[in-house]
Scaffold this motif. Structure first.
Motif, mmCIF file in Angstrom:
data_model
loop_
_atom_site.group_PDB
_atom_site.id
_atom_site.type_symbol
_atom_site.label_atom_id
_atom_site.label_comp_id
_atom_site.label_asym_id
_atom_site.label_seq_id
_atom_site.Cartn_x
_atom_site.Cartn_y
_atom_site.Cartn_z
ATOM 1 N N VAL A 101 -0.155 5.326 -7.031
ATOM 2 C CA VAL A 101 -2.206 5.618 -7.250
ATOM 3 C C VAL A 101 -2.485 6.002 -6.429
ATOM 4 O O VAL A 101 -2.462 6.367 -4.965
ATOM 5 C CB VAL A 101 -1.934 3.450 -6.896
ATOM 6 C CG1 VAL A 101 -3.046 3.595 -6.864
ATOM 7 C CG2 VAL A 101 -0.870 3.829 -8.162
ATOM 8 N N LEU A 148 1.905 1.731 -3.893
ATOM 9 C CA LEU A 148 1.786 2.458 -4.365
ATOM 10 C C LEU A 148 1.118 3.381 -3.851
ATOM 11 O O LEU A 148 1.056 4.396 -4.745
ATOM 12 C CB LEU A 148 0.227 1.095 -4.140
ATOM 13 C CG LEU A 148 0.539 -0.064 -4.530
ATOM 14 C CD1 LEU A 148 -1.113 -0.777 -4.610
ATOM 15 C CD2 LEU A 148 1.354 0.191 -6.233
ATOM 16 N N LYS A 172 0.983 -1.474 -0.010
ATOM 17 C CA LYS A 172 0.130 0.063 -0.029
ATOM 18 C C LYS A 172 1.291 1.101 -0.333
ATOM 19 O O LYS A 172 1.188 2.467 -0.776
ATOM 20 C CB LYS A 172 -0.784 -0.367 0.819
ATOM 21 C CG LYS A 172 -2.149 1.074 0.965
ATOM 22 C CD LYS A 172 -2.762 0.983 2.324
ATOM 23 C CE LYS A 172 -2.001 1.619 3.549
ATOM 24 N NZ LYS A 172 -3.272 1.653 4.913
ATOM 25 N N VAL A 213 -6.037 -2.965 -9.393
ATOM 26 C CA VAL A 213 -5.866 -1.531 -8.807
ATOM 27 C C VAL A 213 -6.186 -0.624 -10.909
ATOM 28 O O VAL A 213 -5.936 -1.680 -11.646
ATOM 29 C CB VAL A 213 -4.251 -1.106 -9.235
ATOM 30 C CG1 VAL A 213 -4.102 0.421 -9.147
ATOM 31 C CG2 VAL A 213 -4.027 -1.330 -7.547
ATOM 32 N N ILE A 271 4.459 -3.695 -7.054
ATOM 33 C CA ILE A 271 3.986 -4.195 -5.834
ATOM 34 C C ILE A 271 5.304 -5.282 -5.660
ATOM 35 O O ILE A 271 5.907 -6.215 -4.699
ATOM 36 C CB ILE A 271 2.870 -5.218 -6.781
ATOM 37 C CG1 ILE A 271 2.029 -4.222 -6.326
ATOM 38 C CG2 ILE A 271 2.764 -5.983 -6.034
ATOM 39 C CD1 ILE A 271 0.885 -4.084 -7.505
ATOM 40 N N VAL A 274 3.428 0.566 -11.604
ATOM 41 C CA VAL A 274 2.865 -0.197 -10.717
ATOM 42 C C VAL A 274 3.016 -1.719 -10.411
ATOM 43 O O VAL A 274 3.691 -1.781 -9.319
ATOM 44 C CB VAL A 274 0.949 0.008 -10.776
ATOM 45 C CG1 VAL A 274 0.427 -0.486 -10.271
ATOM 46 C CG2 VAL A 274 0.645 0.899 -10.496
ATOM 47 N N ILE A 320 -7.434 2.212 -4.256
ATOM 48 C CA ILE A 320 -7.447 -0.053 -4.367
ATOM 49 C C ILE A 320 -8.557 -0.264 -4.065
ATOM 50 O O ILE A 320 -8.923 -0.276 -2.709
ATOM 51 C CB ILE A 320 -5.394 -0.285 -4.217
ATOM 52 C CG1 ILE A 320 -5.984 -0.039 -2.046
ATOM 53 C CG2 ILE A 320 -4.446 0.143 -4.328
ATOM 54 C CD1 ILE A 320 -4.317 -0.885 -1.633
#
Length: 112
Positions: A25, A20, A17, A63, A77, A73, A28
């Motif tokens: 981002v 991201l 999290k 996402v 991750i 992204v 999510i």
């Protein structure tokens, strides 16, 4: 637009999290899941009886991002979720044709 689905170990959720958030981002979706891959579960002992745990706890992240952000992204991750041990998970990337924000009626990139 791309939809990125990642299945990861639950204890990696907070780190993912944060990663991201750092790449930009804004939202999510997190789903608690159970499953197995190559590790095929494991055996546990409960009250003296042995039983097989087929489905292991996982977390599924979803996402939707602009095409230009998708690779960053995925790398974020993968970099954070990797432990180097079996069961680290998978990342799937698919194309999204259209998106609509219900509240405002915004479409596509404006909706995400």
């Amino acid at each position: 637009m791309k939809k990125i689905e990642a299945i990861i170990k639950p204890f990696k959720l907070d780190e993912v999290k944060e990663a991201l958030h750092e790449v930009g981002v804004s939202g999510i979706t997190v789903i608690e899941a159970k499953g197995f891959g190559r590790q095929k579960g494991h055996t546990e002992l409960y009250r003296g009886a042995e039983y097989v745990v087929d489905f292991l706890p996982k977390v599924k992240l979803e996402v939707v991002v602009a095409d230009a952000l998708a690779e960053r992204v995925v790398e974020a991750i993968a970099g954070v979720a990797q432990t180097g041990r079996i069961g680290d998970g998978k990342i799937f990337v698919s194309t999204i044709d259209s998106a609509l924000r219900i509240r405002t009626g915004e479409r596509d990139d404006d909706a995400i």
